[in-house]
Design a protein around this motif. Structure first.
Motif, PDB file in Angstrom:
ATOM      1  N   THR A  84       0.814  -1.211   0.000  1.00 50.68           N
ATOM      2  CA  THR A  84       0.000   0.000   0.000  1.00 50.68           C
ATOM      3  C   THR A  84       0.853   1.269   0.000  1.00 50.68           C
ATOM      4  O   THR A  84       0.395   2.319  -0.443  1.00 50.68           O
ATOM      5  CB  THR A  84      -0.924   0.006   1.224  1.00 50.68           C
ATOM      6  OG1 THR A  84      -0.126  -0.092   2.415  1.00 50.68           O
ATOM      7  CG2 THR A  84      -1.883  -1.175   1.178  1.00 50.68           C
ATOM      8  N   PHE A  85       2.080   1.184   0.504  1.00 53.47           N
ATOM      9  CA  PHE A  85       2.950   2.357   0.524  1.00 53.47           C
ATOM     10  C   PHE A  85       3.504   2.694  -0.861  1.00 53.47           C
ATOM     11  O   PHE A  85       4.064   3.778  -1.048  1.00 53.47           O
ATOM     12  CB  PHE A  85       4.122   2.132   1.488  1.00 53.47           C
ATOM     13  CG  PHE A  85       3.696   1.899   2.903  1.00 53.47           C
ATOM     14  CD1 PHE A  85       2.541   2.477   3.404  1.00 53.47           C
ATOM     15  CD2 PHE A  85       4.444   1.101   3.744  1.00 53.47           C
ATOM     16  CE1 PHE A  85       2.139   2.266   4.720  1.00 53.47           C
ATOM     17  CE2 PHE A  85       4.059   0.882   5.063  1.00 53.47           C
ATOM     18  CZ  PHE A  85       2.903   1.458   5.543  1.00 53.47           C
ATOM     19  N   PHE A  86       3.385   1.783  -1.798  1.00 52.95           N
ATOM     20  CA  PHE A  86       3.899   1.996  -3.149  1.00 52.95           C
ATOM     21  C   PHE A  86       2.770   1.990  -4.184  1.00 52.95           C
ATOM     22  O   PHE A  86       3.016   1.804  -5.372  1.00 52.95           O
ATOM     23  CB  PHE A  86       4.927   0.912  -3.503  1.00 52.95           C
ATOM     24  CG  PHE A  86       6.135   0.920  -2.608  1.00 52.95           C
ATOM     25  CD1 PHE A  86       7.277   1.620  -2.965  1.00 52.95           C
ATOM     26  CD2 PHE A  86       6.134   0.242  -1.403  1.00 52.95           C
ATOM     27  CE1 PHE A  86       8.382   1.645  -2.139  1.00 52.95           C
ATOM     28  CE2 PHE A  86       7.240   0.249  -0.569  1.00 52.95           C
ATOM     29  CZ  PHE A  86       8.370   0.954  -0.936  1.00 52.95           C
ATOM     30  N   ASP A  87       1.549   2.199  -3.705  1.00 54.26           N
ATOM     31  CA  ASP A  87       0.382   2.151  -4.580  1.00 54.26           C
ATOM     32  C   ASP A  87       0.138   3.520  -5.206  1.00 54.26           C
ATOM     33  O   ASP A  87      -0.811   4.235  -4.866  1.00 54.26           O
ATOM     34  CB  ASP A  87      -0.839   1.684  -3.783  1.00 54.26           C
ATOM     35  CG  ASP A  87      -2.046   1.440  -4.682  1.00 54.26           C
ATOM     36  OD1 ASP A  87      -1.846   1.323  -5.912  1.00 54.26           O
ATOM     37  OD2 ASP A  87      -3.174   1.378  -4.159  1.00 54.26           O
ATOM     38  N   LEU A 122       4.515   8.905   7.829  1.00 58.41           N
ATOM     39  CA  LEU A 122       4.614   8.645   6.395  1.00 58.41           C
ATOM     40  C   LEU A 122       4.458   9.920   5.588  1.00 58.41           C
ATOM     41  O   LEU A 122       5.148  10.120   4.574  1.00 58.41           O
ATOM     42  CB  LEU A 122       3.558   7.618   5.984  1.00 58.41           C
ATOM     43  CG  LEU A 122       3.602   7.145   4.529  1.00 58.41           C
ATOM     44  CD1 LEU A 122       4.945   6.504   4.211  1.00 58.41           C
ATOM     45  CD2 LEU A 122       2.464   6.173   4.259  1.00 58.41           C
ATOM     46  N   GLU A 123       3.596  10.821   6.015  1.00 57.50           N
ATOM     47  CA  GLU A 123       3.417  12.092   5.304  1.00 57.50           C
ATOM     48  C   GLU A 123       4.671  12.961   5.404  1.00 57.50           C
ATOM     49  O   GLU A 123       5.074  13.603   4.429  1.00 57.50           O
ATOM     50  CB  GLU A 123       2.207  12.834   5.876  1.00 57.50           C
ATOM     51  CG  GLU A 123       0.877  12.196   5.523  1.00 57.50           C
ATOM     52  CD  GLU A 123      -0.284  12.846   6.246  1.00 57.50           C
ATOM     53  OE1 GLU A 123      -1.444  12.618   5.841  1.00 57.50           O
ATOM     54  OE2 GLU A 123      -0.044  13.578   7.237  1.00 57.50           O
ATOM     55  N   ILE A 124       5.302  12.986   6.570  1.00 56.91           N
ATOM     56  CA  ILE A 124       6.518  13.786   6.730  1.00 56.91           C
ATOM     57  C   ILE A 124       7.650  13.214   5.890  1.00 56.91           C
ATOM     58  O   ILE A 124       8.404  13.964   5.246  1.00 56.91           O
ATOM     59  CB  ILE A 124       6.905  13.854   8.222  1.00 56.91           C
ATOM     60  CG1 ILE A 124       5.789  14.526   9.028  1.00 56.91           C
ATOM     61  CG2 ILE A 124       8.211  14.612   8.403  1.00 56.91           C
ATOM     62  CD1 ILE A 124       6.066  14.590  10.517  1.00 56.91           C
ATOM     63  N   VAL A 125       7.803  11.889   5.881  1.00 52.95           N
ATOM     64  CA  VAL A 125       8.818  11.263   5.033  1.00 52.95           C
ATOM     65  C   VAL A 125       8.568  11.585   3.568  1.00 52.95           C
ATOM     66  O   VAL A 125       9.495  11.845   2.795  1.00 52.95           O
ATOM     67  CB  VAL A 125       8.844   9.740   5.268  1.00 52.95           C
ATOM     68  CG1 VAL A 125       9.732   9.046   4.243  1.00 52.95           C
ATOM     69  CG2 VAL A 125       9.344   9.427   6.667  1.00 52.95           C
ATOM     70  N   CYS A 126       7.311  11.574   3.175  1.00 56.44           N
ATOM     71  CA  CYS A 126       6.954  11.870   1.786  1.00 56.44           C
ATOM     72  C   CYS A 126       7.328  13.308   1.415  1.00 56.44           C
ATOM     73  O   CYS A 126       7.848  13.558   0.328  1.00 56.44           O
ATOM     74  CB  CYS A 126       5.452  11.630   1.608  1.00 56.44           C
ATOM     75  SG  CYS A 126       4.946  11.279  -0.086  1.00 56.44           S
ATOM     76  N   VAL A 127       7.060  14.237   2.309  1.00 56.85           N
ATOM     77  CA  VAL A 127       7.403  15.640   2.046  1.00 56.85           C
ATOM     78  C   VAL A 127       8.906  15.810   1.901  1.00 56.85           C
ATOM     79  O   VAL A 127       9.393  16.456   0.959  1.00 56.85           O
ATOM     80  CB  VAL A 127       6.857  16.538   3.171  1.00 56.85           C
ATOM     81  CG1 VAL A 127       7.363  17.969   3.007  1.00 56.85           C
ATOM     82  CG2 VAL A 127       5.343  16.523   3.181  1.00 56.85           C
ATOM     83  N   SER A 165      -4.136  12.430   0.363  1.00 55.83           N
ATOM     84  CA  SER A 165      -5.040  11.428  -0.190  1.00 55.83           C
ATOM     85  C   SER A 165      -4.383  10.056  -0.290  1.00 55.83           C
ATOM     86  O   SER A 165      -5.040   9.032  -0.115  1.00 55.83           O
ATOM     87  CB  SER A 165      -5.524  11.863  -1.581  1.00 55.83           C
ATOM     88  OG  SER A 165      -4.410  12.019  -2.462  1.00 55.83           O
ATOM     89  N   ASN A 166      -3.053  10.041  -0.566  1.00 53.44           N
ATOM     90  CA  ASN A 166      -2.369   8.756  -0.737  1.00 53.44           C
ATOM     91  C   ASN A 166      -0.871   8.935  -0.551  1.00 53.44           C
ATOM     92  O   ASN A 166      -0.114   9.020  -1.522  1.00 53.44           O
ATOM     93  CB  ASN A 166      -2.676   8.180  -2.124  1.00 53.44           C
ATOM     94  CG  ASN A 166      -2.081   6.804  -2.324  1.00 53.44           C
ATOM     95  OD1 ASN A 166      -1.847   6.074  -1.372  1.00 53.44           O
ATOM     96  ND2 ASN A 166      -1.806   6.454  -3.571  1.00 53.44           N
ATOM     97  N   PRO A 167      -0.365   8.998   0.673  1.00 52.90           N
ATOM     98  CA  PRO A 167       1.088   9.107   0.873  1.00 52.90           C
ATOM     99  C   PRO A 167       1.797   7.843   0.412  1.00 52.90           C
ATOM    100  O   PRO A 167       1.268   6.733   0.539  1.00 52.90           O
ATOM    101  CB  PRO A 167       1.218   9.300   2.394  1.00 52.90           C
ATOM    102  CG  PRO A 167      -0.041   8.751   2.964  1.00 52.90           C
ATOM    103  CD  PRO A 167      -1.111   8.980   1.942  1.00 52.90           C
ATOM    104  N   ASP A 168       2.981   8.025  -0.144  1.00 53.51           N
ATOM    105  CA  ASP A 168       3.700   6.884  -0.710  1.00 53.51           C
ATOM    106  C   ASP A 168       5.164   6.939  -0.312  1.00 53.51           C
ATOM    107  O   ASP A 168       5.667   7.978   0.127  1.00 53.51           O
ATOM    108  CB  ASP A 168       3.584   6.877  -2.237  1.00 53.51           C
ATOM    109  CG  ASP A 168       4.375   8.002  -2.878  1.00 53.51           C
ATOM    110  OD1 ASP A 168       5.417   7.717  -3.507  1.00 53.51           O
ATOM    111  OD2 ASP A 168       3.981   9.178  -2.752  1.00 53.51           O
ATOM    112  N   LEU A 169       5.841   5.815  -0.495  1.00 52.27           N
ATOM    113  CA  LEU A 169       7.283   5.714  -0.317  1.00 52.27           C
ATOM    114  C   LEU A 169       8.011   5.465  -1.622  1.00 52.27           C
ATOM    115  O   LEU A 169       9.243   5.455  -1.640  1.00 52.27           O
ATOM    116  CB  LEU A 169       7.618   4.588   0.676  1.00 52.27           C
ATOM    117  CG  LEU A 169       7.195   4.805   2.127  1.00 52.27           C
ATOM    118  CD1 LEU A 169       7.574   3.591   2.963  1.00 52.27           C
ATOM    119  CD2 LEU A 169       7.810   6.065   2.699  1.00 52.27           C
TER     120      LEU A 169
END
Length: 306
Positions: free
Chosen positions: A84-87, A199-204, A116-120
């Protein structure tokens, strides 16, 4: 057999009889909307903080996060959980990269692109690309600087890849972890603090590093003035993304704490850029004495290498 009159609703007949007996009676429709909640009424009085209210977990953002949490119901030791983190698709990643390179003043990066959809997927490959870009560009810069010197022999420095990987990934994970812990701590002490997920902070942070990929390529130019101009330009773009994202999270806190938090975020971001430039591109040249080679005529020859 029942007649047509028997099939009519008795309630409608009673209501018609009551209205006929008292035409001035007030009727109430069950379809009337309920009263506006007090929290919505207060938000109507402050339209400038609607975006922050969504980030505070009010309105539809709570429902969105709840639904997102329900979707990620797989156990953490399964492959489906991490899938789900790479979706994300290519268009979402490109849109987020565009938003990090061209930040919109007054707009929150998390609300526009991430929530809406944070990702790695994007942060992982951006960091990997940046690692190899810095390492390769640093070797090429060293080669072009010493090009034409007869005593110089080019030797690729593969250790720069491991050093760059350790630096970039440590920054992209440890700094968001520390910031997330700090925001959670302040959220327990001060009300109305924006609650970003880890996860949102890592994404930013991951997407904010994209601007350094073309910058590292341009750092090959052997001109210090050009390099420092590129550093300042990159810091302005990526730093503005971080400021516009994390300032709403702390601006309701103590004024000194809020300013110190944002200043620390910018300082660490600047140290990463300046440190990479200083170590991989502007490293001081060391004079390494070459071994003494005895000549055939009995004299010794001392060569000097850089």
């Amino acid at each position: 057999m029942a007649t047509a009159d028997d099939l009519k609703f008795q309630e409608f007949d009673d209501a018609a009889n009551l209205l006929a007996a008292n035409p001035d009676a007030t009727t109430i429709s069950i379809d009337e909307p309920a009263e506006i909640p007090k929290n919505q009424h207060s938000r109507l009085q402050e339209p400038g903080r609607e975006e922050d209210d969504e980030l505070l977990g009010t309105d539809d953002s709570d429902k969105t996060e709840l639904l997102a949490g329900q979707k990620k119901s797989a156990p953490f030791w399964t492959f489906e959980y991490y899938q789900t983190f790479f979706d994300v698709d290519t268009y979402q990643v490109l849109d987020r990269i565009k938003g990090s390179v061209f930040p919109v003043p007054g707009k929150n990066f998390v609300r526009l692109y991430i929530r809406s959809n944070p990702d790695l997927y994007g942060p992982f490959w951006i960091c990997a690309t940046l690692v190899f870009t810095i390492a390769v560009s640093g070797n090429l810069s060293n080669f072009f600087i010493h090009l034409g010197k007869p005593t110089y022999h080019y030797v690729p420095e593969f250790r720069k890849v491991s050093i760059a990987a350790t630096t970039i990934y440590a920054y992209a994970w440890l700094v968001p972890l520390a910031l997330w812990g700090f925001l959670m701590w302040r959220n327990s002490k001060v009300m109305n603090i924006v609650s970003y997920s880890f996860l949102e902070i890592v994404c930013v942070y991951g997407y904010s590093l994209f601007i350094y990929i073309p910058t590292a390529i341009l750092w090959i130019i052997p001109q210090k003035v050009v390099r420092w101009v590129l550093v300042v330009f990159s810091l302005c773009l990526s730093g503005s993304v971080l400021v516009m994202t994390f300032w709403p999270a702390v601006r309701d806190d103590n004024r000194r704490v809020a300013v110190a938090t944002v200043a620390t975020v910018l300082l660490l971001h600047a140290l990463l850029a300046v440190g990479c430039l200083a170590y991989f591109f502007d490293a001081p040249e060391l004079d390494i004495p070459a071994p003494i080679i005895p000549a055939h005529n009995g004299t010794t020859v001392i060569t000097k290498s850089h």
